[in-house]
Design a protein around this motif. Structure first.
Motif, PDB file in Angstrom:
ATOM      1  N   SER A   1       0.844  -1.195   0.000  1.00 53.27           N
ATOM      2  CA  SER A   1       0.000   0.000   0.000  1.00 53.27           C
ATOM      3  C   SER A   1       0.875   1.240   0.000  1.00 53.27           C
ATOM      4  CB  SER A   1      -0.902   0.006   1.246  1.00 53.27           C
ATOM      5  OG  SER A   1      -1.469   1.285   1.456  1.00 53.27           O
ATOM      6  N   ALA A   2       0.725   2.069  -1.021  1.00 51.49           N
ATOM      7  CA  ALA A   2       1.491   3.313  -1.074  1.00 51.49           C
ATOM      8  C   ALA A   2       1.119   4.237   0.075  1.00 51.49           C
ATOM      9  CB  ALA A   2       1.255   4.015  -2.411  1.00 51.49           C
ATOM     10  N   VAL A   3      -0.159   4.211   0.475  1.00 51.89           N
ATOM     11  CA  VAL A   3      -0.619   5.072   1.566  1.00 51.89           C
ATOM     12  C   VAL A   3       0.110   4.725   2.863  1.00 51.89           C
ATOM     13  CG1 VAL A   3      -2.592   5.713   3.003  1.00 51.89           C
ATOM     14  CG2 VAL A   3      -2.892   5.425   0.538  1.00 51.89           C
ATOM     15  N   LEU A   4       0.080   3.464   3.245  1.00 49.61           N
ATOM     16  CA  LEU A   4       0.685   3.053   4.509  1.00 49.61           C
ATOM     17  C   LEU A   4       2.209   3.101   4.454  1.00 49.61           C
ATOM     18  CD1 LEU A   4      -1.629   0.074   5.504  1.00 49.61           C
ATOM     19  CD2 LEU A   4      -1.757   2.461   6.220  1.00 49.61           C
ATOM     20  N   THR A   5       2.788   2.780   3.307  1.00 52.90           N
ATOM     21  CA  THR A   5       4.247   2.832   3.174  1.00 52.90           C
ATOM     22  C   THR A   5       4.739   4.267   3.332  1.00 52.90           C
ATOM     23  OG1 THR A   5       4.203   0.926   1.682  1.00 52.90           O
ATOM     24  CG2 THR A   5       6.206   2.266   1.682  1.00 52.90           C
ATOM     25  N   ALA A   6       4.093   5.206   2.645  1.00 53.33           N
ATOM     26  CA  ALA A   6       4.490   6.618   2.746  1.00 53.33           C
ATOM     27  C   ALA A   6       4.287   7.138   4.158  1.00 53.33           C
ATOM     28  CB  ALA A   6       3.693   7.453   1.746  1.00 53.33           C
ATOM     29  N   LEU A   7       3.175   6.773   4.766  1.00 50.69           N
ATOM     30  CA  LEU A   7       2.885   7.225   6.130  1.00 50.69           C
ATOM     31  C   LEU A   7       3.969   6.749   7.090  1.00 50.69           C
ATOM     32  CD1 LEU A   7       0.661   8.615   7.888  1.00 50.69           C
ATOM     33  CD2 LEU A   7      -0.257   6.324   8.261  1.00 50.69           C
ATOM     34  N   ALA A   8       4.363   5.484   6.957  1.00 54.04           N
ATOM     35  CA  ALA A   8       5.371   4.929   7.855  1.00 54.04           C
ATOM     36  C   ALA A   8       6.732   5.586   7.651  1.00 54.04           C
ATOM     37  CB  ALA A   8       5.475   3.417   7.636  1.00 54.04           C
ATOM     38  N   LEU A   9       7.062   5.959   6.407  1.00 55.02           N
ATOM     39  CA  LEU A   9       8.361   6.545   6.106  1.00 55.02           C
ATOM     40  C   LEU A   9       8.425   8.045   6.347  1.00 55.02           C
ATOM     41  CD1 LEU A   9       9.258   4.730   2.745  1.00 55.02           C
ATOM     42  CD2 LEU A   9      10.139   4.241   5.026  1.00 55.02           C
ATOM     43  N   SER A  10       7.277   8.687   6.505  1.00 54.40           N
ATOM     44  CA  SER A  10       7.222  10.151   6.546  1.00 54.40           C
ATOM     45  C   SER A  10       7.896  10.754   7.774  1.00 54.40           C
ATOM     46  CB  SER A  10       5.766  10.616   6.494  1.00 54.40           C
ATOM     47  OG  SER A  10       5.085  10.274   7.706  1.00 54.40           O
ATOM     48  N   GLY A  11       7.894  10.026   8.885  1.00 56.08           N
ATOM     49  CA  GLY A  11       8.394  10.610  10.120  1.00 56.08           C
ATOM     50  C   GLY A  11       7.362  11.469  10.818  1.00 56.08           C
ATOM     51  N   LEU A  12       6.134  11.472  10.315  1.00 56.09           N
ATOM     52  CA  LEU A  12       5.044  12.246  10.909  1.00 56.09           C
ATOM     53  C   LEU A  12       4.158  11.327  11.747  1.00 56.09           C
ATOM     54  CD1 LEU A  12       4.192  14.407   7.772  1.00 56.09           C
ATOM     55  CD2 LEU A  12       5.468  15.116   9.802  1.00 56.09           C
ATOM     56  N   PRO A  13       3.321  11.878  12.624  1.00 53.19           N
ATOM     57  CA  PRO A  13       2.487  11.033  13.486  1.00 53.19           C
ATOM     58  C   PRO A  13       1.638  10.049  12.678  1.00 53.19           C
ATOM     59  CG  PRO A  13       2.442  13.298  14.260  1.00 53.19           C
ATOM     60  CD  PRO A  13       3.171  13.321  12.945  1.00 53.19           C
ATOM     61  N   VAL A  14       1.597   8.808  13.138  1.00 56.41           N
ATOM     62  CA  VAL A  14       0.870   7.767  12.413  1.00 56.41           C
ATOM     63  C   VAL A  14      -0.293   7.193  13.217  1.00 56.41           C
ATOM     64  CG1 VAL A  14       2.910   7.105  11.108  1.00 56.41           C
ATOM     65  CG2 VAL A  14       2.441   5.958  13.269  1.00 56.41           C
ATOM     66  N   ASP A  15      -0.507   7.705  14.444  1.00 55.99           N
ATOM     67  CA  ASP A  15      -1.552   7.128  15.281  1.00 55.99           C
ATOM     68  C   ASP A  15      -2.948   7.429  14.756  1.00 55.99           C
ATOM     69  OD1 ASP A  15      -0.944   9.792  15.881  1.00 55.99           O
ATOM     70  OD2 ASP A  15      -1.737   9.647  17.917  1.00 55.99           O
ATOM     71  N   ARG A  16      -3.099   8.578  14.083  1.00 58.37           N
ATOM     72  CA  ARG A  16      -4.379   8.940  13.472  1.00 58.37           C
ATOM     73  C   ARG A  16      -4.080   9.600  12.134  1.00 58.37           C
ATOM     74  NH1 ARG A  16      -7.306  12.976  16.422  1.00 58.37           N
ATOM     75  NH2 ARG A  16      -9.231  12.182  15.546  1.00 58.37           N
ATOM     76  N   PHE A  17      -4.748   9.143  11.078  1.00 56.98           N
ATOM     77  CA  PHE A  17      -4.515   9.761   9.769  1.00 56.98           C
ATOM     78  C   PHE A  17      -5.768   9.635   8.914  1.00 56.98           C
ATOM     79  CE2 PHE A  17      -3.626   5.326   8.953  1.00 56.98           C
ATOM     80  CZ  PHE A  17      -4.050   5.107   7.646  1.00 56.98           C
ATOM     81  N   CYS A  18      -5.819  10.411   7.848  1.00 56.37           N
ATOM     82  CA  CYS A  18      -6.919  10.290   6.887  1.00 56.37           C
ATOM     83  C   CYS A  18      -6.358  10.391   5.475  1.00 56.37           C
ATOM     84  CB  CYS A  18      -8.019  11.318   7.127  1.00 56.37           C
ATOM     85  SG  CYS A  18      -7.473  13.029   7.157  1.00 56.37           S
ATOM     86  N   PHE A  19      -6.920   9.621   4.574  1.00 60.07           N
ATOM     87  CA  PHE A  19      -6.479   9.571   3.186  1.00 60.07           C
ATOM     88  C   PHE A  19      -7.402  10.445   2.352  1.00 60.07           C
ATOM     89  CE2 PHE A  19      -6.763   7.203  -0.963  1.00 60.07           C
ATOM     90  CZ  PHE A  19      -5.562   7.691  -1.457  1.00 60.07           C
ATOM     91  N   GLU A  20      -6.826  11.418   1.636  1.00 59.19           N
ATOM     92  CA  GLU A  20      -7.608  12.375   0.865  1.00 59.19           C
ATOM     93  C   GLU A  20      -7.559  12.131  -0.638  1.00 59.19           C
ATOM     94  OE1 GLU A  20      -9.531  15.335   1.781  1.00 59.19           O
ATOM     95  OE2 GLU A  20      -9.644  14.046   3.547  1.00 59.19           O
ATOM     96  N   GLY A  21      -6.889  11.063  -1.078  1.00 59.70           N
ATOM     97  CA  GLY A  21      -6.844  10.771  -2.514  1.00 59.70           C
ATOM     98  C   GLY A  21      -6.096  11.833  -3.301  1.00 59.70           C
ATOM     99  N   PHE A  22      -6.511  12.055  -4.547  1.00 60.83           N
ATOM    100  CA  PHE A  22      -5.895  13.064  -5.398  1.00 60.83           C
ATOM    101  C   PHE A  22      -6.570  14.417  -5.174  1.00 60.83           C
ATOM    102  CE2 PHE A  22      -4.611   9.293  -7.716  1.00 60.83           C
ATOM    103  CZ  PHE A  22      -3.358   9.626  -8.217  1.00 60.83           C
ATOM    104  N   PRO A  23      -5.817  15.503  -4.956  1.00 58.90           N
ATOM    105  CA  PRO A  23      -6.438  16.829  -4.893  1.00 58.90           C
ATOM    106  C   PRO A  23      -7.085  17.162  -6.243  1.00 58.90           C
ATOM    107  CG  PRO A  23      -4.164  16.890  -4.090  1.00 58.90           C
ATOM    108  CD  PRO A  23      -4.356  15.563  -4.759  1.00 58.90           C
ATOM    109  N   PRO A  24      -8.143  17.980  -6.253  1.00 54.61           N
ATOM    110  CA  PRO A  24      -8.749  18.379  -7.530  1.00 54.61           C
ATOM    111  C   PRO A  24      -7.727  19.030  -8.461  1.00 54.61           C
ATOM    112  CG  PRO A  24     -10.163  19.000  -5.697  1.00 54.61           C
ATOM    113  CD  PRO A  24      -8.866  18.537  -5.093  1.00 54.61           C
ATOM    114  N   ARG A  25      -7.925  18.865  -9.750  1.00 53.87           N
ATOM    115  CA  ARG A  25      -6.977  19.402 -10.724  1.00 53.87           C
ATOM    116  C   ARG A  25      -7.097  20.919 -10.878  1.00 53.87           C
ATOM    117  NH1 ARG A  25      -6.900  14.978 -15.683  1.00 53.87           N
ATOM    118  NH2 ARG A  25      -6.620  13.118 -14.360  1.00 53.87           N
TER     119      ARG A  25
END
Length: 288
Positions: A119-143
């Motif tokens: 999962s790109a979402v979980l992989t990026a979250l784990a590597l980010s160095g940012l808090p991972v206890d609570r998160f939300c996925f927003e998909g692609f921002p509008p163009r």
């Protein structure tokens, strides 16, 4: 096929390194009666890399034909078929085709299961160095720039870590919009080409990342952004409360829900936010 209802299998596929393919994926590819693939050419390359031969029928299932093809796949499931759904990378339905088919299968009380995978979402979250206890996925921002700013303003006060996908040619503009709405100092991480040869994770304030991305960035992109800091209720004046309510109303929320959401967001009683909105409305009325 038999008269017994079939099963829909959602299978995660590698987001980069084919060695990350879940062990069950090869068996599912070999055994499925129907393999619905976002891109049949990519599927062919994947099966070759895994050394597996599909025995069932292979059909395309992508954004352009999923509405038309879903009923066909549902009827196959109802008739006893084992239908395997794969996308180009990661888990079907997560910013990829799949949701429509899953919803239709659930509506018909047909069985749905999954082969978990990368999962790109979980992989990026784990590597980010940012808090991972609570998160939300927003998909692609509008163009479109205006819609993008509006969507970002909706989550400007979100305390959870935010995760976005973005196309490389739109990354700079999206980071600039995030810096404008969230603040240039808000911490973020741009994760590029995850699990691939040229994997890179660039961390810093949004302002720094805007400058870094100015000359262009290549590859598959996932952006992770730190959540908003906890608001100090005493530091928020009535104007800020009214502004936050207005942003939510412009995003489509009814005033009552917007007031309740802002009150919860900043830790104030709903009455205090309501009074600020009413006072602003009265102040805006022309004098008699």
């Amino acid at each position: 096929m038999t008269s017994k209802p079939g099963i829909l299998v959602l299978a995660g596929t590698p987001i980069g390194d084919v060695a990350d393919a879940p062990p069950r994926l090869a068996a599912e590819l070999a055994d499925a009666d129907i393999v619905a693939a976002e891109d049949t050419r990519r599927l062919r390359r994947l099966t070759q890399a895994l050394g597996v031969q599909t025995s069932g029928r292979v059909v395309s299932y992508f954004e352009g034909n999923e509405a038309a093809r879903t009923p066909e796949l549902i009827e196959a499931l109802a008739g006893g078929a084992r239908v395997l759904l794969v996308t180009d990378a990661g888990m079907p339905s997560v910013s990829d085709p799949g949701y429509r088919l899953v919803a239709a299968a659930v509506a018909r009380d047909l069985r749905v299961t999954a082969v978990p995978g990368p999962s790109a979402v979980l992989t990026a979250l784990a590597l980010s160095g940012l808090p991972v206890d609570r998160f939300c996925f927003e998909g692609f921002p509008p163009r479109k720039a205006g819609e993008r700013l509006g969507r970002l303003r909706e989550v400007a006060g979100e305390r959870r870590t935010l995760v976005y996908f973005e196309a490389p040619h739109r990354l700079h503009d999206s980071l600039a919009a995030m810096a404008e709405v969230f603040g240039a100092d808000r911490r973020a991480a741009v994760c590029r080409e995850l699990t691939k040869t040229y994997e890179e994770v660039r961390r810093g304030g949004l302002g720094e990342l805007v400058e870094w991305s100015a000359e262009g960035v290549r590859g598959e992109i996932t952006v992770v952004v730190e959540g908003a800091p906890a608001a100090d209720p005493g530091a928020l004046g009535p104007e800020e409360l009214v502004h936050r309510v207005r942003v939510r109303e412009e995003a489509g929320e009814r005033r009552k829900e917007a007031i309740a959401a802002v009150a919860a967001e900043v830790g104030l009683p709903k009455r205090e936010v309501f009074d600020a909105v009413v006072a602003a409305k009265n102040a805006a009325r022309p004098a008699p």
